[in-house]
Enzyme design. Structure first.
Site, mmCIF file in Angstrom:
data_model
loop_
_atom_site.group_PDB
_atom_site.id
_atom_site.type_symbol
_atom_site.label_atom_id
_atom_site.label_comp_id
_atom_site.label_asym_id
_atom_site.label_seq_id
_atom_site.Cartn_x
_atom_site.Cartn_y
_atom_site.Cartn_z
ATOM 1 N N SER A 43 24.051 7.676 25.992
ATOM 2 C CA SER A 43 24.861 7.557 27.204
ATOM 3 C C SER A 43 24.023 7.647 28.478
ATOM 4 O O SER A 43 23.249 8.598 28.665
ATOM 5 C CB SER A 43 25.898 8.692 27.188
ATOM 6 O OG SER A 43 26.289 9.051 28.484
ATOM 7 N N GLY A 44 24.241 6.699 29.375
ATOM 8 C CA GLY A 44 23.547 6.736 30.662
ATOM 9 C C GLY A 44 23.959 7.947 31.479
ATOM 10 O O GLY A 44 23.124 8.605 32.108
ATOM 11 N N LEU A 45 25.263 8.231 31.455
ATOM 12 C CA LEU A 45 25.754 9.402 32.184
ATOM 13 C C LEU A 45 25.079 10.671 31.677
ATOM 14 O O LEU A 45 24.594 11.499 32.449
ATOM 15 C CB LEU A 45 27.279 9.519 32.016
ATOM 16 C CG LEU A 45 27.886 10.854 32.439
ATOM 17 C CD1 LEU A 45 27.751 11.080 33.934
ATOM 18 C CD2 LEU A 45 29.357 10.947 32.028
ATOM 19 N N ASP A 55 24.595 9.440 37.779
ATOM 20 C CA ASP A 55 24.684 8.231 36.951
ATOM 21 C C ASP A 55 24.755 7.023 37.885
ATOM 22 O O ASP A 55 25.715 6.262 37.874
ATOM 23 C CB ASP A 55 25.940 8.350 36.065
ATOM 24 C CG ASP A 55 26.062 7.219 35.050
ATOM 25 O OD1 ASP A 55 25.057 6.522 34.816
ATOM 26 O OD2 ASP A 55 27.168 7.030 34.511
ATOM 27 N N ASP A 82 22.828 2.695 26.291
ATOM 28 C CA ASP A 82 23.627 2.350 27.466
ATOM 29 C C ASP A 82 22.638 1.879 28.531
ATOM 30 O O ASP A 82 21.937 2.681 29.139
ATOM 31 C CB ASP A 82 24.379 3.608 27.918
ATOM 32 C CG ASP A 82 25.173 3.389 29.192
ATOM 33 O OD1 ASP A 82 25.160 2.270 29.725
ATOM 34 O OD2 ASP A 82 25.816 4.359 29.645
ATOM 35 N N ASP A 84 23.302 0.360 31.323
ATOM 36 C CA ASP A 84 23.949 0.176 32.627
ATOM 37 C C ASP A 84 24.130 -1.320 32.930
ATOM 38 O O ASP A 84 24.555 -2.061 32.073
ATOM 39 C CB ASP A 84 23.150 0.894 33.718
ATOM 40 C CG ASP A 84 23.205 2.413 33.554
ATOM 41 O OD1 ASP A 84 24.085 2.897 32.818
ATOM 42 O OD2 ASP A 84 22.362 3.113 34.138
ATOM 43 N N GLU A 111 26.636 -3.724 31.312
ATOM 44 C CA GLU A 111 27.959 -3.828 31.930
ATOM 45 C C GLU A 111 27.890 -4.726 33.160
ATOM 46 O O GLU A 111 26.834 -4.872 33.783
ATOM 47 C CB GLU A 111 28.480 -2.431 32.295
ATOM 48 C CG GLU A 111 27.649 -1.704 33.326
ATOM 49 C CD GLU A 111 27.925 -0.193 33.364
ATOM 50 O OE1 GLU A 111 27.915 0.450 32.301
ATOM 51 O OE2 GLU A 111 28.130 0.329 34.471
ATOM 52 N N LYS A 117 24.386 0.943 39.756
ATOM 53 C CA LYS A 117 25.773 1.161 39.360
ATOM 54 C C LYS A 117 26.206 2.584 39.703
ATOM 55 O O LYS A 117 25.390 3.410 40.138
ATOM 56 C CB LYS A 117 25.947 0.877 37.863
ATOM 57 C CG LYS A 117 25.017 1.575 36.895
ATOM 58 C CD LYS A 117 25.300 3.043 36.619
ATOM 59 C CE LYS A 117 26.695 3.340 36.146
ATOM 60 N NZ LYS A 117 26.790 3.433 34.669
ATOM 61 N N ASN A 119 29.048 5.655 38.024
ATOM 62 C CA ASN A 119 29.847 5.975 36.852
ATOM 63 C C ASN A 119 31.279 5.450 37.014
ATOM 64 O O ASN A 119 31.835 5.469 38.115
ATOM 65 C CB ASN A 119 29.856 7.490 36.604
ATOM 66 C CG ASN A 119 30.572 7.833 35.328
ATOM 67 O OD1 ASN A 119 31.759 8.153 35.310
ATOM 68 N ND2 ASN A 119 29.870 7.727 34.211
ATOM 69 N N SER A 120 31.854 5.021 35.906
ATOM 70 C CA SER A 120 33.180 4.389 35.924
ATOM 71 C C SER A 120 34.294 5.307 36.418
ATOM 72 O O SER A 120 35.349 4.826 36.823
ATOM 73 C CB SER A 120 33.541 3.922 34.513
ATOM 74 O OG SER A 120 32.545 3.090 34.018
ATOM 75 N N ARG A 156 29.730 -5.333 28.284
ATOM 76 C CA ARG A 156 30.843 -4.450 28.662
ATOM 77 C C ARG A 156 31.450 -4.939 29.967
ATOM 78 O O ARG A 156 30.725 -5.146 30.944
ATOM 79 C CB ARG A 156 30.283 -3.041 28.817
ATOM 80 C CG ARG A 156 31.141 -2.067 29.607
ATOM 81 C CD ARG A 156 30.539 -0.680 29.502
ATOM 82 N NE ARG A 156 30.989 0.232 30.500
ATOM 83 C CZ ARG A 156 30.552 1.485 30.622
ATOM 84 N NH1 ARG A 156 29.627 1.951 29.794
ATOM 85 N NH2 ARG A 156 31.014 2.269 31.570
ATOM 86 N N HIS A 187 36.501 -1.079 28.810
ATOM 87 C CA HIS A 187 36.606 0.295 29.295
ATOM 88 C C HIS A 187 37.856 0.457 30.158
ATOM 89 O O HIS A 187 38.194 -0.423 30.945
ATOM 90 C CB HIS A 187 35.356 0.652 30.104
ATOM 91 C CG HIS A 187 35.114 2.129 30.196
ATOM 92 N ND1 HIS A 187 35.834 3.055 29.479
ATOM 93 C CD2 HIS A 187 34.217 2.851 30.918
ATOM 94 C CE1 HIS A 187 35.397 4.266 29.760
ATOM 95 N NE2 HIS A 187 34.423 4.179 30.632
HETATM 96 C C1 SPV Z 1 28.207 6.568 29.634
HETATM 97 O O1 SPV Z 1 28.389 7.369 28.722
HETATM 98 O O2 SPV Z 1 27.238 6.609 30.378
HETATM 99 C C2 SPV Z 1 29.164 5.487 29.842
HETATM 100 C C3 SPV Z 1 30.565 5.701 29.524
HETATM 101 O O3 SPV Z 1 28.772 4.445 30.332
HETATM 102 S S1 SPV Z 1 31.347 6.159 31.008
HETATM 103 O O4 SPV Z 1 30.757 7.384 31.487
HETATM 104 O O5 SPV Z 1 32.743 6.322 30.682
HETATM 105 O O6 SPV Z 1 31.177 5.074 31.975
HETATM 106 MG MG MG Z 2 27.020 4.634 31.286
#
Ligand code: SPV
Ligand code: MG
Length: 296
Positions: A43-45, A55, A82, A84, A111, A117, A119-120, A156, A187
């Site tokens: 996971s990027g986050l 993130d 991930d 990004d 994505e 980017k 975080n979503s 994504r 997502h």
């Molecule tokens: C991550 O885990 O970094 C993701 C999922 O991309 S989210 O945090 O929901 O964007």
């Molecule tokens: Mg991510």
């Protein structure tokens, strides 16, 4: 031995619903593997958070790559990176694919957001998507670059996250599928799975769909199965578990001015040595550190 790329490709194309758990460094990746998961979501986050940054591409792509390499070295199951938005344009994506393959990463997810980017789950209405054409170019560049035919390029869309528009998500996913994506991530930030249900009812292509049920976590997995979801990513739970536990232990040690009570609530040193495979080094030393034949 089957390559992790092939394992990942088979997992996402199998009819069985699969689950990957997040990891963000070597030891968390080993723990995920030992728990029995068939793959790891890098996971990027979580990688960013474990480095103490946001993130928002604050960690450079080579810093992330270094972490991924440690994760790859510690495990034998597929790692889905991930990536990004690909850290730039199509050319950055090409270089990224080359480096991920060299480090034994089985696949990457890019994505359709701008670089850098966010975080979503942070102010997503004010986040922007790149054009379909630009993102299609990134997918094609990735597919043209990979050497191993089984390396997975997963696309994504953040269309539902940023615009709440399922038609836009469908349009984008069609284009990403035709561009060669091996699977698609849809997502949603809703507390319920209605976005995913609506999308899946209208998605008629033979392309695996991956979801990240962080906010609609109480949805029974049987629903995901009935929708023909291929893979679920539990995206940040190892990071959150460790932060939760570390905060408790830090407070306890601080309050007690002693580690005595905390010691019973944490992993033993032996457990840490086991994850570090210290035993293997002990054995190797017996072989490589004694050379009686060279003694004068
Ligand atoms: C991550 O885990 O970094 C993701 C999922 O991309 S989210 O945090 O929901 O964007
Ligand atoms: Mg991510």
């Amino acid at each position: 031995m089957i390559k992790t790329t092939t394992i990942l490709k088979n997992l996402i194309n199998s009819k069985k619903l699969e689950f990957f758990l997040e990891a963000h460094n070597g030891i968390s990746a080993s723990i995920v593997q030992e728990a029995g998961f068939s793959g790891i979501w890098a996971s990027g986050l979580s990688i960013a958070a474990s480095l103490g940054v946001r993130d928002s591409n604050e960690a450079s792509w080579t810093q992330v790559l270094e972490i991924l390499e440690f994760m790859s070295d510690s495990t034998s199951i597929p790692i889905l990176a991930d990536a990004d938005s690909g850290y730039g344009n199509f050319n950055n994506v090409r270089r990224l694919v080359k480096k991920l393959e060299q480090r034994g990463i089985a696949g990457m997810c890019i994505e359709d957001k701008e670089f850098p980017k966010k975080n979503s789950f942070i102010n997503s209405e004010s986040q922007y998507l790149v054009s379909i054409d630009e993102f299609v170019g990134k997918i094609q560049a990735a597919k043209d670059t990979q050497i191993d035919p089984d390396f997975c390029v997963i696309a994504r869309t953040e269309a539902i996250i940023t615009t709440q528009n399922i038609d836009e998500a469908l349009l984008r996913c069609q284009a990403y599928y035709h561009a060669g994506a091996d699977a698609l991530v849809i997502h949603s930030k809703r507390q319920d799975p209605s976005d995913i249900i609506t999308f899946m009812k209208q998605w008629h292509y033979d392309c695996p769909i991956i979801i990240i049920p962080t906010t609609y976590m109480d949805t029974p997995t049987s629903l995901f199965e009935s929708l023909n979801i291929s893979l679920v990513l539990w995206a940040n739970h190892m990071l959150r578990a460790s932060v939760y536990q570390m905060k408790k232990i830090a407070a306890l040690i601080f309050a007690n001015s002693s580690v005595l009570e905390a010691d019973k609530k944490i992993a033993s040193l032996e457990e840490i040595f086991r994850f570090q495979k210290v035993q293997e080094l002990e054995e190797a030393e017996k072989i490589y550190l004694s050379h009686p034949s060279y003694k004068c």
